[in-house]
Design a protein around this motif. Sequence first.
Motif, PDB file in Angstrom:
ATOM      1  N   LEU A 183     -25.521   5.196  20.393  1.00 41.63           N
ATOM      2  CA  LEU A 183     -24.953   4.739  20.900  1.00 41.63           C
ATOM      3  C   LEU A 183     -24.097   6.076  21.537  1.00 41.63           C
ATOM      4  O   LEU A 183     -23.002   5.095  22.421  1.00 41.63           O
ATOM      5  CB  LEU A 183     -24.158   3.603  21.232  1.00 41.63           C
ATOM      6  CG  LEU A 183     -25.225   2.202  20.852  1.00 41.63           C
ATOM      7  CD1 LEU A 183     -24.600   0.735  20.302  1.00 41.63           C
ATOM      8  CD2 LEU A 183     -26.099   1.799  21.490  1.00 41.63           C
ATOM      9  N   THR A 187     -26.760  -5.704  18.967  1.00 44.06           N
ATOM     10  CA  THR A 187     -27.420  -4.408  19.160  1.00 44.06           C
ATOM     11  C   THR A 187     -27.660  -4.112  17.952  1.00 44.06           C
ATOM     12  O   THR A 187     -26.739  -3.588  16.982  1.00 44.06           O
ATOM     13  CB  THR A 187     -26.750  -3.516  20.136  1.00 44.06           C
ATOM     14  OG1 THR A 187     -26.645  -3.976  21.592  1.00 44.06           O
ATOM     15  CG2 THR A 187     -27.548  -2.645  20.062  1.00 44.06           C
ATOM     16  N   GLY A 211     -27.615  -7.724  24.048  1.00 43.51           N
ATOM     17  CA  GLY A 211     -27.962  -7.010  23.468  1.00 43.51           C
ATOM     18  C   GLY A 211     -28.984  -6.759  23.529  1.00 43.51           C
ATOM     19  O   GLY A 211     -29.777  -6.776  24.647  1.00 43.51           O
ATOM     20  N   ILE A 212     -29.328  -6.674  22.242  1.00 43.14           N
ATOM     21  CA  ILE A 212     -30.776  -5.606  22.748  1.00 43.14           C
ATOM     22  C   ILE A 212     -31.155  -5.439  21.026  1.00 43.14           C
ATOM     23  O   ILE A 212     -30.082  -4.757  19.991  1.00 43.14           O
ATOM     24  CB  ILE A 212     -30.967  -4.454  23.178  1.00 43.14           C
ATOM     25  CG1 ILE A 212     -32.604  -3.465  23.429  1.00 43.14           C
ATOM     26  CG2 ILE A 212     -30.125  -3.136  22.587  1.00 43.14           C
ATOM     27  CD1 ILE A 212     -32.256  -2.814  24.167  1.00 43.14           C
ATOM     28  N   SER A 213     -32.413  -5.643  20.994  1.00 42.45           N
ATOM     29  CA  SER A 213     -33.365  -5.304  19.355  1.00 42.45           C
ATOM     30  C   SER A 213     -34.696  -4.797  19.375  1.00 42.45           C
ATOM     31  O   SER A 213     -35.067  -5.133  20.680  1.00 42.45           O
ATOM     32  CB  SER A 213     -33.241  -6.655  18.604  1.00 42.45           C
ATOM     33  OG  SER A 213     -33.883  -7.826  19.424  1.00 42.45           O
ATOM     34  N   GLY A 267     -33.173  -1.486  18.516  1.00 39.93           N
ATOM     35  CA  GLY A 267     -32.944  -1.510  19.552  1.00 39.93           C
ATOM     36  C   GLY A 267     -31.528  -0.423  20.023  1.00 39.93           C
ATOM     37  O   GLY A 267     -32.241   0.191  21.500  1.00 39.93           O
ATOM     38  N   ALA A 268     -30.461   0.283  19.584  1.00 45.19           N
ATOM     39  CA  ALA A 268     -29.664   1.520  20.073  1.00 45.19           C
ATOM     40  C   ALA A 268     -30.848   2.796  20.055  1.00 45.19           C
ATOM     41  O   ALA A 268     -30.119   3.059  21.168  1.00 45.19           O
ATOM     42  CB  ALA A 268     -29.114   2.100  18.870  1.00 45.19           C
ATOM     43  N   CYS A 290     -28.770  -5.754  29.827  1.00 43.87           N
ATOM     44  CA  CYS A 290     -28.473  -5.933  27.772  1.00 43.87           C
ATOM     45  C   CYS A 290     -27.591  -7.211  28.190  1.00 43.87           C
ATOM     46  O   CYS A 290     -26.428  -6.982  27.628  1.00 43.87           O
ATOM     47  CB  CYS A 290     -28.564  -4.678  27.495  1.00 43.87           C
ATOM     48  SG  CYS A 290     -29.766  -3.401  27.472  1.00 43.87           S
ATOM     49  N   THR A 329     -26.519   2.274  13.991  1.00 41.13           N
ATOM     50  CA  THR A 329     -25.937   2.145  15.587  1.00 41.13           C
ATOM     51  C   THR A 329     -25.291   3.176  16.305  1.00 41.13           C
ATOM     52  O   THR A 329     -25.491   2.722  17.869  1.00 41.13           O
ATOM     53  CB  THR A 329     -26.089   0.120  15.323  1.00 41.13           C
ATOM     54  OG1 THR A 329     -26.855  -0.105  15.004  1.00 41.13           O
ATOM     55  CG2 THR A 329     -26.242  -0.175  17.111  1.00 41.13           C
ATOM     56  N   VAL A 369     -23.789  -2.157  27.341  1.00 40.79           N
ATOM     57  CA  VAL A 369     -24.136  -2.579  25.991  1.00 40.79           C
ATOM     58  C   VAL A 369     -23.326  -3.565  24.398  1.00 40.79           C
ATOM     59  O   VAL A 369     -22.427  -2.628  24.350  1.00 40.79           O
ATOM     60  CB  VAL A 369     -25.731  -1.927  25.416  1.00 40.79           C
ATOM     61  CG1 VAL A 369     -25.422  -0.684  24.528  1.00 40.79           C
ATOM     62  CG2 VAL A 369     -26.570  -3.166  24.084  1.00 40.79           C
ATOM     63  N   THR A 396     -22.381  -4.750  21.378  1.00 36.81           N
ATOM     64  CA  THR A 396     -22.617  -4.743  20.007  1.00 36.81           C
ATOM     65  C   THR A 396     -22.306  -6.277  18.847  1.00 36.81           C
ATOM     66  O   THR A 396     -22.633  -6.140  18.345  1.00 36.81           O
ATOM     67  CB  THR A 396     -21.696  -3.439  19.162  1.00 36.81           C
ATOM     68  OG1 THR A 396     -20.734  -3.427  19.534  1.00 36.81           O
ATOM     69  CG2 THR A 396     -22.151  -2.344  20.515  1.00 36.81           C
TER      70      THR A 396
END
Length: 466
Positions: A174, A189, A11-13, A193-194, A8, A170, A149, A151
């Motif tokens: 997390l 993020t 980040g992540i979605s 994603g979270a 990540c 989010t 990750v 943010t």
Amino acid sequence: MRIAYFDCHSGISGDMTLAALLDAGASLKSVQEVVHSMGLPEVSIRSEAATRKGFRGQHLVIEHPKEHAHRNLLDILALIRRATMSKNAAEIAHRLFERLARVEAKVHGTTIDQVYFHEVGAIDSIVDMVGVAVAWDELDIQKAVASPVPTGSGTVKISHGVVPLPAPATAELLRDIPIAPCGLPFEMTTPTGAVLLAELVSEYGPIPAMQVNRIGYGAGSREVPDRPNLLRILIGHAIPTRPASEDMDMVWVLETNLDDVSGERIGFAIEAAWRTGALDVFTTPIQMKKQRPGVMLTVLCRREDRQALESELFRHTGTLGIRVRKQARLVLPRASIGVGTPWGLVRGKVSKLPTGEVDFSPEYDDCCWIAKERCIRLQDVVEEVSRCYRAEESLQHEYPLPPEQQELPADSSLPSIASPTHPAASLNLELQQAAMEDQDRSATDRDTFYRWDSAPWPRDEDRDLP
């Protein structure tokens, strides 16, 4: 075990995750069929090639008519129940939305049944999470690990107004997940994603021991200044590892440099170290100051023997200092056994290699004694003992029963390596039992004489040939 690792860095979605799983081999057609079976109107899903900072990836594009509906948890669960997908994929999708509903209820101070999803209730977010559930099941991922990750920083505008990053939902999702520092003024993020991390990932840290056979890259929707905006997912099989306590052994290393001590004194110090309980003692030739040749004396020992050995080194070498450090060493599983030979029973050790192969080494003292008494070459004795070991080892294939039901023949008088449990840890117990049985036998039966414990064997002059 099938394992996935989420890298990540950017980040992540939800859409990045689904795109990465599709890039790793999941079927887009399967995702499309499930989404259409949910009854969502005119939804089109496609995956397009994209580049971010010169690196390729897949970008997910979801097209659908505009809608203003806000769905609650029951509405979304009804869509999931309507879909034609596997039971496992449906359970994953159900868990994702249920966790998200609990978090939304908490941050808004209400109950789950009163929660209405806004951004996450939109069609594209539903497609993201349901699509991930379908792809996850199709790729048969059983465990997931992720890196910390980022943010992002700054603010983001949502249906409730402008809020700081990470957004409230989010941030709640997390909890207990390591966050990487990131000063970029973007939402790195998202809530989808979270929730994927919170529900699907069980560990966080570096890439675990695994054999990677698939890699997928999911591209985010924007370019970011200092990194490729890609989510990388590595998929493969976990490499089995034993706990460190089974493999690692902690020892103390004592070292001293000697340049004005005679060889005889060094030899005497080595003998004293062995008598005091050293695990290993050796010397290394070194070049010291003023170009004087010297010797580095190294002793390996247990913690409880350290002080006594330090005293012996100071006493017998005259050194002014000893370097001391704690050292981990890797130790193979091993056991002492007895092998029947033309000269009687000969001791040896079996060890199990990491590959599962078993190695055998005859006891030097026994082989040396036989070579002296028989006036034959030591090499010939070692080769014959090894041959006898291999011959006895092959006998284990004649047992038709599973290992836990096998028994040695009733007249077995040796701690034979043909034991069905060889080279398991229970071998020593069998040797002990055999030793107790031998106490009732005639003392003249030299063919069955052996030792299962660590006590010294008879001196050469006290031993008789069988």
